[in-house]
Design a protein around this motif. Sequence first.
Motif, PDB file in Angstrom:
ATOM      1  N   VAL A 193      49.615  -5.857  18.064  1.00 23.78           N
ATOM      2  CA  VAL A 193      50.521  -5.815  16.908  1.00 23.78           C
ATOM      3  C   VAL A 193      49.768  -6.152  15.619  1.00 23.78           C
ATOM      4  O   VAL A 193      49.728  -5.353  14.673  1.00 23.78           O
ATOM      5  CB  VAL A 193      51.707  -6.788  17.094  1.00 23.78           C
ATOM      6  N   THR A 194      49.155  -7.334  15.576  1.00 24.92           N
ATOM      7  CA  THR A 194      48.556  -7.811  14.331  1.00 24.92           C
ATOM      8  C   THR A 194      47.372  -6.962  13.890  1.00 24.92           C
ATOM      9  O   THR A 194      47.306  -6.509  12.738  1.00 24.92           O
ATOM     10  CB  THR A 194      48.122  -9.282  14.478  1.00 24.92           C
ATOM     11  N   LEU A 195      46.393  -6.762  14.763  1.00 27.09           N
ATOM     12  CA  LEU A 195      45.182  -6.038  14.377  1.00 27.09           C
ATOM     13  C   LEU A 195      45.460  -4.623  13.871  1.00 27.09           C
ATOM     14  O   LEU A 195      44.945  -4.236  12.808  1.00 27.09           O
ATOM     15  CB  LEU A 195      44.193  -6.000  15.543  1.00 27.09           C
ATOM     16  N   PRO A 196      46.241  -3.807  14.596  1.00 27.59           N
ATOM     17  CA  PRO A 196      46.489  -2.450  14.075  1.00 27.59           C
ATOM     18  C   PRO A 196      47.182  -2.442  12.718  1.00 27.59           C
ATOM     19  O   PRO A 196      46.865  -1.610  11.858  1.00 27.59           O
ATOM     20  CB  PRO A 196      47.393  -1.822  15.152  1.00 27.59           C
ATOM     21  N   LEU A 197      48.111  -3.370  12.493  1.00 24.32           N
ATOM     22  CA  LEU A 197      48.850  -3.393  11.228  1.00 24.32           C
ATOM     23  C   LEU A 197      48.042  -4.042  10.105  1.00 24.32           C
ATOM     24  O   LEU A 197      48.404  -3.934   8.940  1.00 24.32           O
ATOM     25  CB  LEU A 197      50.169  -4.149  11.414  1.00 24.32           C
ATOM     26  N   LEU A 198      46.943  -4.697  10.453  1.00 27.18           N
ATOM     27  CA  LEU A 198      46.111  -5.379   9.470  1.00 27.18           C
ATOM     28  C   LEU A 198      44.822  -4.613   9.197  1.00 27.18           C
ATOM     29  O   LEU A 198      43.923  -5.117   8.536  1.00 27.18           O
ATOM     30  CB  LEU A 198      45.778  -6.790   9.984  1.00 27.18           C
ATOM     31  N   TRP A 199      44.745  -3.379   9.688  1.00 20.41           N
ATOM     32  CA  TRP A 199      43.480  -2.644   9.655  1.00 20.41           C
ATOM     33  C   TRP A 199      42.954  -2.430   8.238  1.00 20.41           C
ATOM     34  O   TRP A 199      41.764  -2.604   7.976  1.00 20.41           O
ATOM     35  CB  TRP A 199      43.630  -1.311  10.364  1.00 20.41           C
ATOM     36  N   ASN A 200      43.816  -2.041   7.305  1.00 23.52           N
ATOM     37  CA  ASN A 200      43.349  -1.790   5.930  1.00 23.52           C
ATOM     38  C   ASN A 200      42.786  -3.054   5.285  1.00 23.52           C
ATOM     39  O   ASN A 200      41.798  -3.004   4.540  1.00 23.52           O
ATOM     40  CB  ASN A 200      44.490  -1.230   5.079  1.00 23.52           C
ATOM     41  N   THR A 201      43.403  -4.187   5.574  1.00 25.01           N
ATOM     42  CA  THR A 201      42.904  -5.455   5.041  1.00 25.01           C
ATOM     43  C   THR A 201      41.552  -5.794   5.656  1.00 25.01           C
ATOM     44  O   THR A 201      40.643  -6.280   4.962  1.00 25.01           O
ATOM     45  CB  THR A 201      43.908  -6.589   5.332  1.00 25.01           C
ATOM     46  N   LEU A 202      41.388  -5.536   6.941  1.00 25.67           N
ATOM     47  CA  LEU A 202      40.105  -5.768   7.607  1.00 25.67           C
ATOM     48  C   LEU A 202      39.018  -4.883   7.003  1.00 25.67           C
ATOM     49  O   LEU A 202      37.870  -5.311   6.838  1.00 25.67           O
ATOM     50  CB  LEU A 202      40.234  -5.476   9.104  1.00 25.67           C
ATOM     51  N   GLN A 203      39.377  -3.667   6.693  1.00 30.34           N
ATOM     52  CA  GLN A 203      38.414  -2.732   6.091  1.00 30.34           C
ATOM     53  C   GLN A 203      37.904  -3.266   4.757  1.00 30.34           C
ATOM     54  O   GLN A 203      36.699  -3.268   4.487  1.00 30.34           O
ATOM     55  CB  GLN A 203      39.081  -1.368   5.910  1.00 30.34           C
ATOM     56  N   VAL A 204      38.813  -3.729   3.918  1.00 35.77           N
ATOM     57  CA  VAL A 204      38.441  -4.288   2.620  1.00 35.77           C
ATOM     58  C   VAL A 204      37.568  -5.534   2.804  1.00 35.77           C
ATOM     59  O   VAL A 204      36.555  -5.714   2.112  1.00 35.77           O
ATOM     60  CB  VAL A 204      39.701  -4.625   1.800  1.00 35.77           C
ATOM     61  N   ALA A 205      37.947  -6.380   3.760  1.00 34.02           N
ATOM     62  CA  ALA A 205      37.179  -7.606   4.008  1.00 34.02           C
ATOM     63  C   ALA A 205      35.753  -7.279   4.440  1.00 34.02           C
ATOM     64  O   ALA A 205      34.796  -7.925   3.998  1.00 34.02           O
ATOM     65  CB  ALA A 205      37.877  -8.445   5.083  1.00 34.02           C
ATOM     66  N   TRP A 206      35.595  -6.269   5.289  1.00 28.40           N
ATOM     67  CA  TRP A 206      34.253  -5.916   5.761  1.00 28.40           C
ATOM     68  C   TRP A 206      33.384  -5.418   4.615  1.00 28.40           C
ATOM     69  O   TRP A 206      32.200  -5.744   4.532  1.00 28.40           O
ATOM     70  CB  TRP A 206      34.349  -4.863   6.862  1.00 28.40           C
ATOM     71  N   VAL A 207      33.963  -4.644   3.711  1.00 24.55           N
ATOM     72  CA  VAL A 207      33.210  -4.137   2.563  1.00 24.55           C
ATOM     73  C   VAL A 207      32.790  -5.298   1.660  1.00 24.55           C
ATOM     74  O   VAL A 207      31.624  -5.400   1.244  1.00 24.55           O
ATOM     75  CB  VAL A 207      34.036  -3.112   1.768  1.00 24.55           C
ATOM     76  N   TYR A 208      33.710  -6.189   1.348  1.00 24.29           N
ATOM     77  CA  TYR A 208      33.399  -7.315   0.474  1.00 24.29           C
ATOM     78  C   TYR A 208      32.327  -8.217   1.081  1.00 24.29           C
ATOM     79  O   TYR A 208      31.394  -8.662   0.399  1.00 24.29           O
ATOM     80  CB  TYR A 208      34.658  -8.144   0.202  1.00 24.29           C
ATOM     81  N   LEU A 209      32.433  -8.478   2.371  1.00 22.66           N
ATOM     82  CA  LEU A 209      31.457  -9.349   3.025  1.00 22.66           C
ATOM     83  C   LEU A 209      30.096  -8.660   3.134  1.00 22.66           C
ATOM     84  O   LEU A 209      29.056  -9.316   3.073  1.00 22.66           O
ATOM     85  CB  LEU A 209      31.973  -9.753   4.409  1.00 22.66           C
ATOM     86  N   GLY A 210      30.104  -7.346   3.301  1.00 21.18           N
ATOM     87  CA  GLY A 210      28.842  -6.617   3.303  1.00 21.18           C
ATOM     88  C   GLY A 210      28.148  -6.697   1.957  1.00 21.18           C
ATOM     89  O   GLY A 210      26.917  -6.867   1.885  1.00 21.18           O
ATOM     90  N   ILE A 211      28.926  -6.595   0.893  1.00 20.11           N
ATOM     91  CA  ILE A 211      28.351  -6.744  -0.450  1.00 20.11           C
ATOM     92  C   ILE A 211      27.803  -8.157  -0.634  1.00 20.11           C
ATOM     93  O   ILE A 211      26.725  -8.356  -1.206  1.00 20.11           O
ATOM     94  CB  ILE A 211      29.411  -6.417  -1.518  1.00 20.11           C
ATOM     95  N   ALA A 212      28.530  -9.159  -0.116  1.00 25.18           N
ATOM     96  CA  ALA A 212      28.048 -10.548  -0.192  1.00 25.18           C
ATOM     97  C   ALA A 212      26.743 -10.720   0.579  1.00 25.18           C
ATOM     98  O   ALA A 212      25.880 -11.516   0.190  1.00 25.18           O
ATOM     99  CB  ALA A 212      29.107 -11.500   0.354  1.00 25.18           C
TER     100      ALA A 212
END
Length: 303
Positions: free
Chosen positions: A213-232
């Motif tokens: 339930v949580t992971l599939p519905l949170l996918w777009n937020t996870l995508q943004v987090a991965w990009v931001y952390l990659g930049i960091a």
Amino acid sequence: MKHGRYPFIIGFLIVPVAIYGTFVIAAYVQAFQLSFTNWRGFSPDVSYIGFDNFVKLFQDSTFWKAIQHHILLLIFLPLLTIILALFFAFLLNVGGGSKGGRTRGVWGSKFYRVVFFFPQLLALALVAVIFSRVYSSDDSGLINGLLNQVGAGPVLFLADKNLALWSILAVLVWQAVGFYVVLFSAGMGSIPTEIYEAAALDGATRGTLFFKVTLPLLWNTLQVAWVYLGIAAFDAFALVNVMSVDRGGPDGATTVLGLEIYRNAFDYAQFGYASAMGVVLFFLTITFAALTLRVTRRDAIEL
């Protein structure tokens, strides 16, 4: 009225866009220009040398060592931060189970949100100074002070080339987790409670709620987090500059591109060469962000 909105919007945008263009876009353009010169930063004379800086750069062992460190950070910083932040956010929002047909977080979840977010209030330089003392090899260091009490002997967290980068990575994760706990909590808060309630009525366990339930519905937020952390992961300059031995040591074990850009520009007065490094760093960051968004793209789930 329809035509009158455009002058209104332009009137609001023209000043911030002009400021952004002057202090950001123009700076990028100038960095690209300087990367093709041998400018040393103290003379108005600039000689164009073509791609010589880039040829020298790709033959520089220190540059490749920094790239290796960025790859390590690029793998482990997003992975560890997202795993920890998801775990804590799930506990704070759903981990308390259901009561009266409504899901809830663990006891004291509101207080824990504040505690997790606290590191975000500290400047990175201050975090680096604090953990330099925590990692100190003498009795004044928090960790080694405790180890010495039990006779375990000091651990050279920042002086051992096999531990130094991992020790700095741990601080990066500690500093970042709180923000993403709040980010993921906001994402979980936008998921309709009826979905969790229906899953709970069907006998879903906490693990099922998380993965199905949580992971599939949170996918777009996870995508943004991965990009931001990659930049960091392509940054880390402040922590490395303050915490590492001899700024990037020992023996270059913690150096990163941001630090090498600073050293070449302000220590060695090679602003053209430093600009070439900056151009490479720019393209690495943009490429990572574009590839991540492309690879992780998926259709949005309609609620």
